[in-house]
Design a protein around this motif. Structure first.
Motif, short mmCIF file in Angstrom:
data_model
loop_
_atom_site.label_atom_id
_atom_site.label_comp_id
_atom_site.label_asym_id
_atom_site.label_seq_id
_atom_site.Cartn_x
_atom_site.Cartn_y
_atom_site.Cartn_z
N SER A 252 36.09 48.37 32.55
CA SER A 252 37.29 47.92 33.25
C SER A 252 37.11 46.50 33.76
O SER A 252 35.99 46.05 34.00
CB SER A 252 37.59 48.85 34.44
N ARG B 39 39.54 43.55 36.34
CA ARG B 39 40.78 43.25 37.05
C ARG B 39 41.00 41.74 37.03
O ARG B 39 40.16 40.98 37.52
CB ARG B 39 40.77 43.74 38.49
N SER C 84 43.18 38.45 38.17
CA SER C 84 43.97 38.00 39.32
C SER C 84 44.68 36.71 38.96
O SER C 84 44.18 35.90 38.18
CB SER C 84 43.07 37.75 40.53
N TYR D 260 48.14 40.95 39.84
CA TYR D 260 46.91 41.50 39.29
C TYR D 260 47.20 42.25 38.00
O TYR D 260 48.31 42.75 37.78
CB TYR D 260 46.28 42.47 40.29
N GLN E 102 45.06 45.29 36.30
CA GLN E 102 43.92 46.20 36.21
C GLN E 102 43.85 46.72 34.79
O GLN E 102 44.80 47.33 34.30
CB GLN E 102 44.09 47.37 37.20
N ASN F 218 41.80 49.08 32.20
CA ASN F 218 40.84 50.17 32.03
C ASN F 218 40.71 50.52 30.56
O ASN F 218 41.56 50.17 29.75
CB ASN F 218 41.30 51.39 32.83
#
Length: 124
Positions: free
Chosen positions: A16, A18, A20, A82, A84, A86
């Motif tokens: 994963s 993230r 920004s 953001y 995210q 996965n």
């Protein structure tokens, strides 16, 4: 509006990350924000977007190839958006850009403002 993306890196399949995106400007909350990616030798493709207060704020949109794996969100108090990510796959390898417009578009070229991009590399 000026955009600054960060958070990319080199990860393995299934990991994963993230991303920004920090935005400048007083009207950030009104903008639709999107993540768009470009793999080597390919055209830019829409990944995800989230509506601002100019529309139904908070509504999210995803491309089929990330639905269920990626989540876009925004923090209007801090001018942040953001992504995210996965269950990353090698085919997710690309430069990821954040972009802004007055409404959500699935056509990348319709976005008015762009950040500099952050590289995501997923090894198999």
């Amino acid at each position: 509006v000026q955009l600054q993306a960060s958070g990319g890196g080199l990860v393995q399949t299934g990991d994963s990350l993230r991303l920004s995106c920090e935005a400048s400007g007083r009207k950030f909350s009104t903008y639709a924000m999107a993540w768009i990616r470009q793999a080597p030798g390919k055209e830019r493709e829409f990944v995800a977007a989230i509506m601002g207060t100019s529309g139904t704020s908070g509504n999210t949109y995803y491309s089929d190839f990330v639905k269920g794996r990626f989540t876009i969100s925004r923090d209007d108090a801090n001018n942040m958006v953001y992504l995210q990510m996965n269950s990353l796959k090698p085919e997710d390898t690309a430069v990821y850009y954040c972009a802004a417009a007055y409404t959500v578009w699935r056509t990348p070229n319709n976005y008015n403002w762009w950040g500099q991009g952050t590289q995501v590399t997923v090894s198999s």
